[in-house]
Scaffold this motif. Structure first.
Motif, mmCIF file in Angstrom:
data_model
loop_
_atom_site.group_PDB
_atom_site.id
_atom_site.type_symbol
_atom_site.label_atom_id
_atom_site.label_comp_id
_atom_site.label_asym_id
_atom_site.label_seq_id
_atom_site.Cartn_x
_atom_site.Cartn_y
_atom_site.Cartn_z
ATOM 1 N N ILE A 87 -13.447 76.196 6.228
ATOM 2 C CA ILE A 87 -14.540 77.130 7.232
ATOM 3 C C ILE A 87 -14.109 78.625 6.668
ATOM 4 C CG2 ILE A 87 -14.509 78.254 9.114
ATOM 5 C CD1 ILE A 87 -14.435 75.667 10.664
ATOM 6 N N ILE A 88 -14.907 79.361 6.242
ATOM 7 C CA ILE A 88 -14.806 80.755 5.795
ATOM 8 C C ILE A 88 -15.777 81.553 6.562
ATOM 9 C CG2 ILE A 88 -13.797 80.124 3.680
ATOM 10 C CD1 ILE A 88 -16.430 80.549 2.312
ATOM 11 N N SER A 89 -16.389 81.194 7.586
ATOM 12 C CA SER A 89 -17.361 82.103 8.353
ATOM 13 C C SER A 89 -17.350 81.882 9.663
ATOM 14 C CB SER A 89 -18.779 81.714 7.762
ATOM 15 O OG SER A 89 -19.974 82.144 8.586
ATOM 16 N N TYR A 90 -17.571 83.017 10.448
ATOM 17 C CA TYR A 90 -17.386 83.059 11.877
ATOM 18 C C TYR A 90 -18.476 82.203 12.413
ATOM 19 C CZ TYR A 90 -14.212 86.822 11.663
ATOM 20 O OH TYR A 90 -13.463 87.783 11.554
ATOM 21 N N SER A 91 -19.646 81.848 11.758
ATOM 22 C CA SER A 91 -20.777 81.172 12.309
ATOM 23 C C SER A 91 -20.620 79.568 12.202
ATOM 24 C CB SER A 91 -22.197 81.532 11.709
ATOM 25 O OG SER A 91 -22.245 81.230 10.247
ATOM 26 N N ASP A 92 -19.370 79.072 11.495
ATOM 27 C CA ASP A 92 -19.104 77.735 11.563
ATOM 28 C C ASP A 92 -18.645 77.505 12.965
ATOM 29 O OD1 ASP A 92 -19.825 77.239 8.798
ATOM 30 O OD2 ASP A 92 -17.800 77.754 8.019
ATOM 31 N N PHE A 93 -18.032 78.323 13.772
ATOM 32 C CA PHE A 93 -17.678 78.019 15.017
ATOM 33 C C PHE A 93 -18.665 78.201 15.941
ATOM 34 C CE2 PHE A 93 -14.002 79.454 12.841
ATOM 35 C CZ PHE A 93 -13.078 78.474 13.111
ATOM 36 N N MET A 94 -19.018 77.069 16.805
ATOM 37 C CA MET A 94 -19.879 77.150 17.973
ATOM 38 C C MET A 94 -19.513 77.490 19.389
ATOM 39 S SD MET A 94 -22.553 75.961 16.375
ATOM 40 C CE MET A 94 -22.912 75.271 14.600
ATOM 41 N N PRO A 95 -20.450 78.310 20.110
ATOM 42 C CA PRO A 95 -20.060 78.823 21.259
ATOM 43 C C PRO A 95 -20.010 77.731 22.215
ATOM 44 C CG PRO A 95 -22.333 79.341 20.846
ATOM 45 C CD PRO A 95 -21.970 78.877 19.493
ATOM 46 N N ARG A 96 -19.863 78.216 23.633
ATOM 47 C CA ARG A 96 -20.117 77.451 25.005
ATOM 48 C C ARG A 96 -18.984 76.129 25.153
ATOM 49 N NH1 ARG A 96 -24.288 80.674 24.430
ATOM 50 N NH2 ARG A 96 -25.047 79.715 22.903
ATOM 51 N N ALA A 97 -17.993 76.377 24.689
ATOM 52 C CA ALA A 97 -16.875 75.107 25.278
ATOM 53 C C ALA A 97 -17.028 75.000 26.780
ATOM 54 C CB ALA A 97 -15.566 75.397 24.509
ATOM 55 N N PHE A 98 -16.568 73.911 27.434
ATOM 56 C CA PHE A 98 -16.545 73.946 28.853
ATOM 57 C C PHE A 98 -15.476 72.728 29.195
ATOM 58 C CE2 PHE A 98 -19.664 70.994 26.611
ATOM 59 C CZ PHE A 98 -19.535 69.860 27.515
ATOM 60 N N ILE A 99 -15.367 72.765 30.436
ATOM 61 C CA ILE A 99 -14.324 72.052 31.112
ATOM 62 C C ILE A 99 -15.039 71.020 32.271
ATOM 63 C CG2 ILE A 99 -13.635 73.611 32.667
ATOM 64 C CD1 ILE A 99 -10.950 72.347 32.674
ATOM 65 N N VAL A 100 -14.728 69.918 32.382
ATOM 66 C CA VAL A 100 -15.156 69.055 33.557
ATOM 67 C C VAL A 100 -14.054 68.320 34.334
ATOM 68 C CG1 VAL A 100 -17.336 68.416 32.003
ATOM 69 C CG2 VAL A 100 -15.363 66.862 31.977
ATOM 70 N N ALA A 101 -14.310 68.354 35.336
ATOM 71 C CA ALA A 101 -13.138 67.693 36.378
ATOM 72 C C ALA A 101 -13.841 67.090 37.640
ATOM 73 C CB ALA A 101 -12.317 69.067 36.712
ATOM 74 N N HIS A 102 -13.377 65.908 37.856
ATOM 75 C CA HIS A 102 -13.716 64.973 39.139
ATOM 76 C C HIS A 102 -15.198 65.022 39.396
ATOM 77 C CE1 HIS A 102 -9.572 65.627 39.935
ATOM 78 N NE2 HIS A 102 -9.632 67.141 40.189
ATOM 79 N N GLY A 103 -16.006 64.793 38.290
ATOM 80 C CA GLY A 103 -17.346 64.667 38.528
ATOM 81 C C GLY A 103 -17.978 65.912 38.827
ATOM 82 N N LEU A 104 -17.305 66.952 39.034
ATOM 83 C CA LEU A 104 -17.910 68.213 39.333
ATOM 84 C C LEU A 104 -18.924 68.852 38.088
ATOM 85 C CD1 LEU A 104 -14.601 70.163 40.683
ATOM 86 C CD2 LEU A 104 -16.297 68.983 41.955
ATOM 87 N N THR A 105 -19.631 69.728 38.369
ATOM 88 C CA THR A 105 -20.585 70.380 37.611
ATOM 89 C C THR A 105 -19.723 71.090 36.532
ATOM 90 O OG1 THR A 105 -22.167 70.638 39.010
ATOM 91 C CG2 THR A 105 -22.484 71.997 37.208
ATOM 92 N N PRO A 106 -20.034 70.910 35.165
ATOM 93 C CA PRO A 106 -19.257 71.400 34.094
ATOM 94 C C PRO A 106 -19.114 72.961 34.258
ATOM 95 C CG PRO A 106 -20.385 69.681 33.165
ATOM 96 C CD PRO A 106 -21.017 69.850 34.643
ATOM 97 N N GLU A 107 -18.163 73.479 33.746
ATOM 98 C CA GLU A 107 -18.173 75.043 33.840
ATOM 99 C C GLU A 107 -17.798 75.544 32.326
ATOM 100 O OE1 GLU A 107 -18.806 77.114 35.993
ATOM 101 O OE2 GLU A 107 -18.846 76.069 37.899
ATOM 102 N N ILE A 108 -18.541 76.399 31.715
ATOM 103 C CA ILE A 108 -18.308 77.063 30.523
ATOM 104 C C ILE A 108 -17.265 77.857 30.463
ATOM 105 C CG2 ILE A 108 -19.262 78.113 28.660
ATOM 106 C CD1 ILE A 108 -22.037 77.273 29.778
ATOM 107 N N PHE A 109 -16.357 77.966 29.552
ATOM 108 C CA PHE A 109 -15.325 78.955 29.403
ATOM 109 C C PHE A 109 -16.128 80.293 29.035
ATOM 110 C CE2 PHE A 109 -12.880 75.471 28.442
ATOM 111 C CZ PHE A 109 -11.515 75.518 29.304
#
Length: 855
Positions: free
Chosen positions: A127-149
């Motif tokens: 990986i030598i480029s920033y665009s190799d990384f993708m945005p919008r990682a998120f967390i899920v818990a207890h069947g709640l609606t996921p939330e994006i970091f």
């Protein structure tokens, strides 16, 4: 097998780590406060092609993550596949494609407020480029609606990717060392210093239209035109006349009459009436004192003559009352009959409007083939009557592991259907798009990628199967099914999917193909532009597909059907799809690897009954030995469109720099100049560097064999640019990748320069110098006025004892500088003295600026 190592550092653990996240507000608070960061630690590892990186979770929220195997997980997009592992109470698991999951086990100790965890991993390739990384990682818990970091919910990589600045982050362990050094501000400054070539005068710039005409002869004097002029047109050219009328009305902000009676002060459009046969799409343009005549061999030729006339109009800030045009005669015809642009909205959908703008810009530069990559693993982008699941499910990605409501999220979409890349062309929009293309003399080539790259279709048809099964309609449920329940085939694609190959042994798969092709034909008929050519994709089918399919084992067991092993299944599929297309009177197109019998030999052309079979020759990594396939196919009787990854892939970076968007598997970078100097009539002259940057001086010697020469040039249809969209999530990003490289593509597709193939000649360098001047003075301002974005190369700069010197890539670009970190900008006009520690610079033209460089 690659190994993944995870090291966890846990900060102070408070007693509150025992508390779980029990509500939506707590989950949102954690995601909004905590930060997820990606980093590359080194690409220069002992094992070639691998790299070491890390993922950090910093808990700046008010809520701890509980210890133990609590019901929470973090999902992240990573285009490099990370192998499953368990370390220090956390599991890291690859799901599909770029989707990965981090989950706690009983051994997880929790993450307190203010603490951080860091995961170190190994993967491949680099990986030598920033665009190799993708945005919008998120967390899920207890069947709640996921939330994006929150820090990852951005197209600004600096918010979630650590800086790439060190040699081990910027260079690859490839070959005998990476020779494509990252471009520095100082190197760029030297490379962009003004040359000795004189600048064109205003008159010369006006006449240096793009693409360059075959012949242009200037005559004494000029002609002044205004809104008082008329367009004289026959009924046969009414569409072209209305187009010219509309363009002139926008330019002059006044009414332009469309008439059939001749008089002075007219632009006359006509088809050639001479006995001398003109080449298809050719035209003449004659500007006299009080009459302008455009004569075409056909309506397309007249349309291209109109484009040349419009190209002569000076660029104005606002509507004008009259302009002066040079008196001249242009005699012109295209170099190639196929002048194409491929656009992938399968991976990321960018909207209907940007596609209409693409058609308009292609027409402006006399491109005539729009290859729409409508389907992919990550999305199906065209509504098909009778198969609603294809778009209701297959056009949207979200967090749904069952994939009953949407596809698995991919490519930075995140957990919600409102995320980037989602959407499709409705039935009505596609017909409108076709009509728009027809009015601009562009043929649309729809691609339905099969049998690989078909995950969206497979999952959509599984949802259909389940819906109809529940409705107790088993026969209908199986009708278009693309997979079978007990298929144990084990494979992994280049894009890290293990379930994206249509089962070629099911009759329902061919029923599906015929249904889709039939609906495509009907839409094209409804648009008044009958479908002529169907593109079936055919590329990158993973080894191991169908190996464990019961249906395929049954097919193989049938004697005398030409299928004796799994190796025969792909040609079996290709032949059947070709036959379906032929029965509908359609020509067939495919990517080169779909039509290769062996790595060195295409299928016999005679086995296909289609009136034409078109091949996109793309996989030309020179040192891999595939760069001669364009000639192999043409010599075998196929019609070839040169689509080389090394030169005409517009999803590649525009400079060897980590801040430039795009993949770099075929070439480290492809800028506008490189596209301009592509020499399609001298294929092997384009073999200049290997992937590691080593100069190629003798391709035959590099490969250890003779290179085939082109024996049947009549089968070389033309050239095509490609834009794949894995890293392109927005319409703005799309247009930055398209323009102005598309304009350079058009120059080479329409016009053969006298200097070819010698790109080092003074004539070639002067031609590029003039082309780049015209870009800045005419073409890019026109793009902006048509609401299209475009790329600008950044300036180069050096700083020596407080003196700042800067240079631009193209003559006429403005340089701006800032000494207050971008709060205000001043125009750079000459060498400046700066006492501040930080100096930022950027190129600018109108409302568009380049990325910022920092001294």
């Amino acid at each position: 097998m690659r190994q993944i190592y995870i090291l966890i550092f846990i900060g102070f653990i408070s007693l509150n780590c025992k508390a779980a996240i029990n509500s939506q507000s707590e989950l949102a608070n954690f995601a909004n406060g905590a930060e997820l960061w990606f980093a590359v630690e080194s690409n220069l590892l002992a094992e070639p092609g691998t790299f070491k990186g890390s993922i950090s979770l910093i808990n700046k929220s008010a809520h701890p993550l509980p210890g133990g195997s609590a019901d929470w997980s973090i999902y992240l997009h990573m285009v490099r596949r990370l192998n499953s592992t368990e370390q220090a109470g956390l599991t890291l698991q690859h799901i599909q494609g770029d989707l990965h999951r981090i989950s706690p086990t009983e051994d997880f100790k929790g993450l307190a407020v203010g603490a951080q965890s860091q995961l170190h991993f190994h993967s491949a390739p680099w990986i030598i480029s920033y665009s190799d990384f993708m945005p919008r990682a998120f967390i899920v818990a207890h069947g709640l609606t996921p939330e994006i970091f929150a820090n990852t919910d951005s197209e600004d990589f600096s918010r979630f990717v650590r800086p790439l600045t060190k040699p081990q982050q910027l260079l690859r362990n490839i070959g005998d060392g990476d020779k494509f050094a990252t471009m520095t501000n100082q190197q760029r400054y030297k490379q962009q210093l003004p040359t000795d070539e004189p600048l064109l005068t205003d008159t010369q710039l006006q006449q240096r239209i793009i693409p360059t005409p075959q012949q242009s002869q200037t005559q004494p004097g000029s002609t002044t035109i205004s809104s008082q002029w008329q367009v004289n047109v026959s009924a046969a050219l009414e569409q072209e006349g209305q187009y010219l009328q509309q363009q002139l009305q926008q330019y002059f902000d006044g009414d332009i009459a469309l008439v059939q009676a001749k008089r002075k002060q007219q632009i006359r459009l006509a088809l050639s009436q001479t006995d001398e046969r003109m080449a298809a799409e050719s035209y003449t343009l004659q500007i006299n004192a009080d009459v302008i005549e455009i004569t075409g061999a056909d309506s397309a030729g007249v349309f291209y003559g109109i484009q040349s006339l419009l190209a002569l109009l000076p660029v104005t800030e606002r509507a004008t009352t009259k302009v002066r045009l040079p008196r001249l005669q242009i005699i012109d015809q295209p170099r190639y009959q196929w002048r194409g642009m491929h656009y992938d909205m399968g991976r990321n959908f960018h909207g209907f409007d940007v596609t209409l703008r693409l058609i308009e810009q292609m027409a402006r530069y006399k491109l005539n083939k729009l290859h729409l990559h409508l389907t992919e693993d990550e999305g199906w982008r065209l509504e098909i009557p009778g198969l609603p699941e294809l778009t209701e499910l297959g056009a949207f990605r979200c967090f749904d592991l069952t994939e009953q409501h949407c596809l698995l999220t991919q490519l930075g979409t995140g957990p919600h259907t409102s995320g980037s890349g989602n959407g499709y062309y409705s039935h009505e929009q596609y017909i409108q798009l076709l009509r728009h293309a027809r009015a601009h003399h562009i043929e649309v080539i729809p691609e339905i990628d099969l049998p690989g790259h078909a995950r969206a279709a497979i999952k959509a048809m599984e949802a259909r199967y389940q819906r109809l099964n529940l409705a107790e309609q088993p026969e209908q449920a199986n009708h278009y099914r693309l997979t079978e329940e007990h298929d144990q085939s084990d494979y992994l694609t280049v894009q890290n999917y293990n379930d994206n190959s249509v089962n070629v042994c099911l009759e329902s798969s061919y029923q599906f193909v015929d249904k889709v092709v039939g609906e495509l034909q009907q839409m094209h008929l409804d648009a008044g532009t009958p479908l002529r050519l169907f593109h079936m994709g055919g590329d990158e089918v993973a080894k191991g597909s169908w190996q464990g399919s019961p249906a395929c084992q049954q097919l193989i067991a049938i004697p005398d059907n030409g299928v004796n092993s799994v190796a025969d299944l792909k040609p079996y599929f290709i032949n059947r799809v070709a036959e379906l297309a032929a029965q509908r009177g359609l020509a067939l197109a495919a990517w080169e690897d779909g039509l290769m019998a062996t790595p060195a030999q295409p299928f016999a052309r005679e086995q296909f009954k289609n009136p034409q079979v078109v091949v996109n020759a793309w996989d030309n990594i020179w040192e891999w030995g595939y760069g001669d396939r364009a000639y192999l196919f043409a010599n075998a009787g196929y019609d070839v469109v040169q689509s080389p990854g090394t030169n005409l892939y517009f999803d590649h970076p525009q400079e060897a720099h980590p801040a430039e968007r795009g993949y770099y598997w075929a070439a480290r970078y492809t800028d506008t100049e490189k596209v301009f100097f592509y020499r399609p009539d001298h294929l092997y002259h384009n073999a200049e560097f290997t992937r590691d940057g080593s100069a190629i001086t003798d391709l035959a010697a590099l490969l250890g064999r003779e290179l085939p020469q082109l024996e049947k040039p009549q089968h070389m249809l033309g050239i095509q640019g490609q834009l794949w969209s894995e890293t392109v999530r927005t319409a703005a990003q799309l247009e930055q990748m398209l323009y102005p490289r598309l304009i350079a593509l058009a120059e080479r597709a329409w016009h053969k320069a006298s200097w070819e193939p010698d790109k080092a000649s003074s004539a070639a360098r002067n031609d590029w110098h003039q082309f780049s001047q015209r870009l800045v003075s005419y073409e890019l301002p026109k793009l902006q006025r048509s609401n299209s974005g475009h790329y600008l190369p950044p300036p180069g700069a050096i700083r020596d004892n407080g003196i700042v010197k800067a240079s631009t890539a193209w003559p006429g670009l403005t340089i701006e500088y800032s000494v207050d970190q971008g709060q205000s900008w001043q125009r750079y006009q000459q060498v400046i003295t700066v006492v501040q520690q930080h100096v930022w610079l950027r190129s600018r033209l109108g409302e568009v600026s380049s990325r910022v460089i920092k001294l």
